[in-house]
Design an enzyme around this catalytic site. Structure first.
Site, mmCIF file in Angstrom:
data_model
loop_
_atom_site.group_PDB
_atom_site.id
_atom_site.type_symbol
_atom_site.label_atom_id
_atom_site.label_comp_id
_atom_site.label_asym_id
_atom_site.label_seq_id
_atom_site.Cartn_x
_atom_site.Cartn_y
_atom_site.Cartn_z
ATOM 1 N N ASP A 214 76.035 -6.346 73.827
ATOM 2 C CA ASP A 214 75.417 -5.220 74.520
ATOM 3 C C ASP A 214 73.912 -5.357 74.399
ATOM 4 O O ASP A 214 73.427 -5.956 73.452
ATOM 5 C CB ASP A 214 75.800 -3.901 73.833
ATOM 6 C CG ASP A 214 77.223 -3.524 74.117
ATOM 7 O OD1 ASP A 214 77.759 -3.998 75.125
ATOM 8 O OD2 ASP A 214 77.786 -2.751 73.328
ATOM 9 N N ASP B 230 80.823 -0.480 71.485
ATOM 10 C CA ASP B 230 80.720 0.707 70.636
ATOM 11 C C ASP B 230 81.615 1.860 71.082
ATOM 12 O O ASP B 230 82.021 2.676 70.281
ATOM 13 C CB ASP B 230 79.262 1.163 70.511
ATOM 14 C CG ASP B 230 78.556 1.208 71.857
ATOM 15 O OD1 ASP B 230 79.259 1.199 72.886
ATOM 16 O OD2 ASP B 230 77.321 1.247 71.881
ATOM 17 N N ASP C 151 85.451 0.233 75.153
ATOM 18 C CA ASP C 151 85.164 -1.148 74.764
ATOM 19 C C ASP C 151 86.301 -1.745 73.940
ATOM 20 O O ASP C 151 86.407 -2.957 73.784
ATOM 21 C CB ASP C 151 83.882 -1.218 73.916
ATOM 22 C CG ASP C 151 82.642 -0.930 74.737
ATOM 23 O OD1 ASP C 151 82.684 -1.175 75.949
ATOM 24 O OD2 ASP C 151 81.642 -0.470 74.161
HETATM 25 P P1 ATP Z 1 74.645 -1.485 76.802
HETATM 26 O O1 ATP Z 1 74.622 -0.643 75.577
HETATM 27 O O2 ATP Z 1 75.990 -1.942 77.195
HETATM 28 O O3 ATP Z 1 73.575 -2.493 76.839
HETATM 29 P P2 ATP Z 1 73.803 0.799 78.113
HETATM 30 O O4 ATP Z 1 74.101 1.528 76.875
HETATM 31 O O5 ATP Z 1 72.436 0.724 78.604
HETATM 32 O O6 ATP Z 1 74.319 -0.622 78.060
HETATM 33 P P3 ATP Z 1 75.270 2.770 79.422
HETATM 34 O O7 ATP Z 1 75.055 3.612 78.246
HETATM 35 O O8 ATP Z 1 76.609 2.598 79.986
HETATM 36 O O9 ATP Z 1 74.751 1.337 79.238
HETATM 37 O O10 ATP Z 1 74.286 3.310 80.520
HETATM 38 C C1 ATP Z 1 74.343 2.895 81.850
HETATM 39 C C2 ATP Z 1 73.383 3.699 82.681
HETATM 40 O O11 ATP Z 1 73.778 5.063 82.632
HETATM 41 C C3 ATP Z 1 71.957 3.662 82.146
HETATM 42 O O12 ATP Z 1 71.219 2.644 82.742
HETATM 43 C C4 ATP Z 1 71.425 5.010 82.537
HETATM 44 O O13 ATP Z 1 70.886 4.980 83.826
HETATM 45 C C5 ATP Z 1 72.646 5.898 82.560
HETATM 46 N N1 ATP Z 1 72.735 6.719 81.331
HETATM 47 C C6 ATP Z 1 72.710 6.294 80.075
HETATM 48 N N2 ATP Z 1 72.843 7.295 79.202
HETATM 49 C C7 ATP Z 1 72.947 8.425 79.937
HETATM 50 C C8 ATP Z 1 73.113 9.824 79.646
HETATM 51 N N3 ATP Z 1 73.198 10.264 78.392
HETATM 52 N N4 ATP Z 1 73.190 10.670 80.656
HETATM 53 C C9 ATP Z 1 73.122 10.238 81.923
HETATM 54 N N5 ATP Z 1 72.963 8.962 82.260
HETATM 55 C C10 ATP Z 1 72.874 8.050 81.311
#
Ligand code: ATP
Length: 892
Positions: free
Chosen positions: A326, A634, A638
Site C-alpha cells: 500500500d 489493513d 484486504d
Molecule cells: P493505500 O493505503 O492503498 O495506498 P489509500 O489509503 O490512499 O490507498 P483509500 O483509503 O482507499 O486508498 O482512498 C482512496 C481515495 O478515497 C483517496 O484517494 C481519497 O480521494 C478518498 N478518501 C480517502 N479517505 C477518505 C475519507 N475518509 N472520506 C472520503 N474519501 C476518502
C-alpha cells in the site's frame, strides 16, 4: 429482564455504568479482580516435567540407556555412570532449548493479542481485550473483532459476521434499539454483539454484558481446540530427511559392528560402540536447534518492528520476489496537510505544516480572508462536517484522533477559524454512510437550525464527479456540462501531478422529512463544491529500502486507492516507477481476467485507483507467473488477498483485527522499510539454519567414517563409546547453537531470492557436507594410524590422539560453515558467540585430556606436545585443503 429488551437507562443502572463516562479505572480494576480476565481458558499445557521426560523418549537414547544399564550390571560402573550423566546433560540441553523456543513464541502471541477501544474515566483508550469487564463501554468499527459480549447502544450501518457462532457467513445487520419479541438463537439477537465475531461494515458503541467464559463464545470454548503450532517447510523436510539419516546411520553402524566383531573385537564393546555411534550419528538435536534458531530470529525481528504470526513465514520471507505494498501510511508518512483548495475554477494555497491549526490562505500570492470567500468557506465547512476526526491538545501538542485524511480537512477548516463546537450548534448529523475503499466516498445527512436537511459527500474527485449533476461555479450552481467537467478534470490532474492526494466535496439538499436508506440514494444528483489537495510526504527511508530490495532481486509494486497521477508522482520519487514500468488503473483491472493480467503484470509497478478486491487478482496473476508474493493490507476487504499471498502482511497501527488475523507478518510501525528488514532477517535465519545443518551433518559423517574405515582396515576402535558421546554433546552442540546466532553475510541482500522449491542440500551444501565429513573422517583416521603404528602397545594413546584430532577438525571446520563461499571470505572470528563456544569446547577437551579423574572416565591419556603438531596439522586439512582451492580459483 433480558438485556436485549432493556433501554439505555435500565442497562446503565443494571450494570452500574454510564454511556457518557464509561467505567472508572479503579472500579474496572475491582471488577476485573472479581470477574477474572476476559479470556477463554486454554487447554492444559505440557508440564515442564513431561517436557523433560520427552527428551528421553527417542528410540536410540532408550537403547543407549539399556546398554548402559547392562554395562553397569556387568561391573563397568564408571562407563555407565559417565554415559548416564552425558545422556542427562543432553536431555537438559534439549529441554532448555525447547522451553526457550516455547517461551518466545508465547511472548509473541501476547504481543499480537487484540486490543479494544474502551471508555474509561470519560476518555476513549485502547486497552488489551483481556482487561475488559462487564459494564465497560466499547467502541468498534469495520474490521474490528468484538472483544466481549455487548448490548449495542449506538450503531451506524453496522454489520457483523457471526459465522464463528452461527455458521452463517453472511454478515448480520445490527441496530441499537430494544427488541421486545422472542428471539430464536444468537443469529436473531440483532442488538447484541458477541465476543470473537467480526465487524464487516459500519461502526457502533456497546456496553459489555458478559466476558471470558460467560460469553456465548466461552460456552462453546471446549469445542475450539487451540490451533497447533505450524511446522515450517524446512522443518517438515528435515523431519523426512531425519528418517533417512536414521536408517543410513543405523545401517552403517550395524556394518561397523558386524565388521568389528568379525575382526575379532568383543561383542560387548562393539555393541556399546555401535549404539554410541548411532546416538552420535543421528542428528536428533537438529529439529530442536532449528526451532531455537527460528524463534531467536523471530525475536530479532520483533526488535526490528515486525511480528511473525505464522512461523513458516520466516522461511517464505527469504523467497519473496515481489512486494506489493500500500502507499498511504506504508510508503508515505500518513501525516496529511491540505496545501491547495480548488472551487469553481479558483485555487487557494494554505500555509502551515502538520496538525497545528494555524496558517493563512492565499490566492494569486495575496492573502485572503477565508470567511469572505463564499465557496472556499463552504468547501471548508463541509469538509469539517463530513468528518469524524478530532484534534486533541495533548500537553501543548496537537494529536489527531481519527483518519489522517479527515484530520487534514479538519485542520484546514480550523485554520479558517471554524470550530467543531460552533458547527455542532448549527448542524446535527442525522445519519452517516461510512467511507469504504471500494466506493471511495463517505456521506452524512445533516440538519441545520431551521430543520433543513442536506447531504454532504466527500471522496475521490474522479469518482464523485460522476455523481454530480451541477457544479458551484463562481458562486452559482450550474449544470455540469462537458466544458465544466473538463475544467474539473484538469484541476484534479493539476493537483495530482504535484503528488497531492485529492478529496472532493459534494452537496445536495433533501426534504426535511426524507429518510435516506442507503448510500446509493444519498450519493447521486450532487452539486460539486470543490476539492482539497493534501501532501503526504514519503517516508524518508523508503527510497533506500526499495533500492535494496531491487538489488536483492525483489520487485516493489505500489498498490493504492489514490489517483493515478498522485501515485505516479510518489512512485517516481521513491524509485518504484522507472524506465518502461507501467501503471495500471483499477478500471482497466476490473475488465481484465487473471489470465490477461498475467500477460502484463510483470511490467506493472504501480496499480492506482484500485479497490481492495483487485488485490486478490494481482496476487493470483503474480503467483501464476511463478512469483512468491508479499502483500500488505489493513482493511477487512484486504483479508482475502493477504491470505492468498505467500506472505500476508498487515499493519500494526492502522490495521484492522481482521487483516491482522489473516496475515502472517505484522508491521509494528506500518513501515515499508520494515518489510525489507524482515526479508533480510528471513534470508539470514535460513542461511544460519543451513550453516548448522552443514556443520552437524559433516561432523556426523566424519564420526561414522572414521569408525567405518578403521573396521574395514582391521584396525582397533579409534574412539571409545564415551568419547563419541562427548563429541556429540560438546563439540557438536555449542558451536551449532552459535551458528544459529550468526550475522548475515554482507551479500545476503545482493543475491536473488531463494527458490521455494529448493531442497535442504541445494547450492552445493550436500557436496560440502560429504567432502568435509569425508576429510574429517580420513584425517582423524590418519592421525590414529600414525600414532598407533609407531606404538601399537599404547592403544589408549592413539585413541586419545584420534579424539583430539576429531574435536579439533570439527572446531576448525565450524568457522568455514559461516560462509557459503569460503572461510577466507569473511572474518572467521566475527561471531563472538561462536568464538566463545569454540573456546569453551577447546577448554573442555583439554580438561578431559589432562585432568586425571576425567582421564579415567574418558579413557584418555595426556598427549605429548610433539603430537599436537600432527593433531593440528591433520585437523586443519578438511577445512583448508578445499578452502585453499577456493583461493587458487579466485586468484586466477
Ligand atoms: P493505500 O493505503 O492503498 O495506498 P489509500 O489509503 O490512499 O490507498 P483509500 O483509503 O482507499 O486508498 O482512498 C482512496 C481515495 O478515497 C483517496 O484517494 C481519497 O480521494 C478518498 N478518501 C480517502 N479517505 C477518505 C475519507 N475518509 N472520506 C472520503 N474519501 C476518502
Amino acid at each position: 429482564m433480558k438485556f436485549r429488551e432493556m433501554d439505555t437507562e435500565d442497562i446503565e443502572a443494571a450494570l452500574e455504568t454510564s454511556m457518557q463516562e464509561g467505567l472508572r479505572e479503579d472500579e474496572a480494576r475491582k471488577r476485573q479482580q472479581k470477574q477474572g480476565f476476559n479470556e477463554l481458558q486454554e487447554g492444559e499445557k505440557q508440564s515442564a516435567l513431561l517436557l523433560f521426560f520427552a527428551q528421553f523418549k527417542d528410540f536410540m537414547v532408550l537403547v543407549l540407556l539399556a546398554a548402559t544399564l547392562i554395562s553397569g550390571l556387568l561391573g563397568e560402573y564408571i562407563d555407565s555412570i559417565a554415559i548416564m550423566a552425558i545422556i542427562l546433560i543432553n536431555g537438559f540441553l534439549g529441554f532448555f532449548q525447547e522451553r526457550k523456543a516455547e517461551k518466545s513464541l508465547d511472548a509473541l502471541k501476547e504481543m499480537a493479542a487484540p486490543q479494544v477501544h474502551a471508555l474509561r474515566d470519560e476518555k476513549w483508550a485502547k486497552i488489551p481485550s483481556r482487561e475488559v469487564v462487564v459494564g465497560d463501554v466499547l467502541k468498534f468499527t469495520s474490521g474490528d473483532r468484538i472483544g466481549a459480549d455487548l448490548r449495542i447502544m449506538e450503531s451506524s450501518s453496522l454489520e457483523i459476521e457471526e459465522s464463528a457462532l452461527t455458521g452463517e457467513s453472511v454478515p448480520a445487520v445490527k441496530f441499537a434499539h430494544p427488541v421486545q419479541h422472542d428471539v430464536d438463537g444468537i443469529g436473531d439477537e440483532q442488538n447484541m454483539a458477541f465476543m470473537g465475531t467480526m465487524v464487516t461494515r459500519g461502526s457502533g458503541i456497546g456496553i459489555v454484558t458478559a466476558t471470558g467464559m460467560d460469553t456465548a463464545m466461552g460456552k462453546i470454548a471446549d469445542m475450539l481446540q487451540s490451533a497447533e503450532a505450524m511446522a515450517t517447510p524446512l522443518q517438515r523436510r528435515l523431519e523426512q530427511l531425519g528418517k533417512i539419516l536414521i536408517i543410513t546411520a543405523l545401517l552403517l553402524t550395524l556394518l561397523v559392528v558386524v565388521i568389528g566383531v568379525i575382526q575379532g573385537n568383543d561383542l560387548y564393546t562393539m555393541f556399546l560402540a555401535g549404539v554410541s555411534l548411532a546416538v552420535a550419528a543421528i542428528p536428533e538435536g537438529l529439529p530442536a536447534i532449528v526451532t531455537v534458531a527460528l524463534s531467536l530470529g523471530v525475536q530479532r525481528m520483533i526488535k526490528q518492528k515486525s511480528i511473525v504470526r505464522k512461523l513458516p513465514a520466516v522461511e517464505t520471507l527469504g523467497c519473496a520476489s515481489v512486494i506489493c505494498s500500500d502507499k498511504t501510511g506504508t510508503m508515505t508518512q500518513n501525516k496529511m496537510t491540505v496545501t491547495h483548495l480548488w472551487s469553481g475554477g479558483k485555487t487557494w494555497n494554505v500555509t502551515g505544516t502538520g496538525y497545528v491549526p494555524s496558517g493563512s490562505f492565499m490566492s494569486d500570492n495575496t492573502d485572503v480572508n477565508p470567511k469572505q470567500e463564499k465557496s472556499l468557506h463552504q468547501l471548508l465547512t463541509f469538509g469539517m462536517l463530513c468528518n469524524n476526526s478530532e484534534l486533541v491538545d495533548h500537553e501543548g501538542q496537537y494529536v489527531l484522533d481519527g483518519d489522517p485524511t479527515e484530520g487534514a480537512l479538519l485542520v484546514a477548516a480550523m485554520k479558517a477559524g471554524l470550530t467543531r463546537e460552533v458547527l455542532k450548534q448549527k448542524f446535527t448529523i442525522v445519519k452517516e454512510f461510512p467511507f469504504d475503499s471500494t466506493r471511495k466516498m463517505m456521506s452524512v445527512v445533516a440538519k441545520d437550525e431551521n430543520g433543513k436537511q442536506f447531504v454532504v459527500t466527500k471522496g475521490a474527485p474522479d469518482v464523485l464527479i460522476s455523481q454530480c449533476e451541477t457544479i458551484l461555479w463562481h458562486g452559482q450552481s450550474q449544470s455540469m456540462n462537458r466544458d465544466l467537467k473538463k475544467a474539473v478534470q484538469d484541476a484534479i490532474d493539476g493537483l495530482a501531478d504535484q503528488a497531492l492526494r485529492t478529496i472532493a466535496v459534494g452537496f445536495k439538499p433533501i426534504g426535511a422529512a426524507t429518510v435516506l436508506l442507503d448510500e446509493r440514494e444519498a450519493e447521486k444528483g450532487l452539486t460539486f463544491i470543490g476539492m482539497h489537495g493534501m501532501i503526504d510526504p514519503p517516508r524518508p527511508e523508503v527510497h533506500n529500502a526499495v533500492k535494496e530490495c531491487r538489488e536483492a532481486g525483489i520487485k516493489t509494486v505500489m498498490i493504492t486507492g489514490d489517483h493515478v497521477s498522485t501515485a505516479k508522482a510518489i512512485a517516481k520519487q521513491l524509485g518504484i516507477l522507472r524506465g518502461k514500468d507501467k501503471v495500471l488503473e483499477g478500471k482497466t483491472l476490473s475488465d481484465m481476467s487473471v489470465g490477461e493480467l498475467e500477460e502484463v503484470v510483470e511490467d506493472v509497478s504501480v496499480f492506482a485507483r484500485v479497490s481492495p478486491e483487485h488485490k486478490l487478482k494481482i496476487v493470483k496473476a503474480l503467483q501464476n507467473k511463478g512469483h512468491v508474493v508479499a502483500m500488505t493490507g489493513d482493511g477487512v476487504n484486504d483479508a482475502p488477498a493477504i491470505k492468498a499471498a505467500d506472505i500476508g502482511i498487515s499493519m500494526g497501527i492502522t490495521g484492522t483485527d481482521v487483516a491482522k488475523e489473516a496475515s502472517s507478518l505484522i508491521l509494528l510501525d506500518d513501515n515499508f522499510a520494515t518489510i525489507k528488514s524482515a526479508i533480510k532477517e528471513g534470508r539470514n535465519i535460513y542461511e544460519n539454519i543451513r550453516k548448522f545443518i552443514r556443520y552437524l551433518l559433516a561432523s556426523n559423517v566424519g564420526e561414522i567414517l572414521v569408525m567405518f574405515f578403521a573396521m574395514i582396515m582391521a584396525l582397533p576402535l579409534p574412539l571409545v563409546p564415551i568419547q563419541i558421546l562427548w563429541v556429540n554433546l560438546v563439540t557438536d552442540g555449542l558451536p551449532a547453537m552459535a551458528l544459529g546466532l550468526d550475522k548475515p553475510e554482507g551479500d545476503v541482500m545482493k543475491r536473488g531470492p531463494r527458490s521455494p522449491k529448493e531442497g535442504v542440500f541445494a547450492r552445493g551444501l550436500g557436496w560440502k557436507i560429504i567432502s568435509r565429513g569425508f576429510l574429517i573422517g580420513i584425517s582423524t583416521l590418519i592421525a590414529f594410524i600414525v600414532v598407533y603404528k609407531t606404538n601399537p602397545d599404547n592403544l589408549q594413546y592413539a585413541q586419545t590422539v584420534a579424539f583430539a584430532t576429531l574435536v579439533l577438525a570439527q572446531l576448525i571446520h565450524v568457522f568455514d560453515c559461516r560462509s557459503e563461499k569460503s572461510i577466507f571470505s569473511r572474518n572467521p572470528f566475527g561471531n563472538q558467540y561462536l568464538v566463545w563456544a569454540v573456546i569453551s569446547s577447546l577448554a573442555l577437551m583439554l580438561v578431559v585430556l589432562y585432568y586425571p579423574p576425567l582421564q579415567t572416565i574418558f579413557h584418555t591419556v595426556a598427549i605429548q606436545p610433539r603430537d599436537w603438531l600432527l593433531i593440528v596439522g591433520m585437523a586443519s586439512i578438511p577445512t583448508f585443503l578445499l578452502a585453499g582451492s577456493f583461493l587458487v580459483s579466485k586468484s586466477k
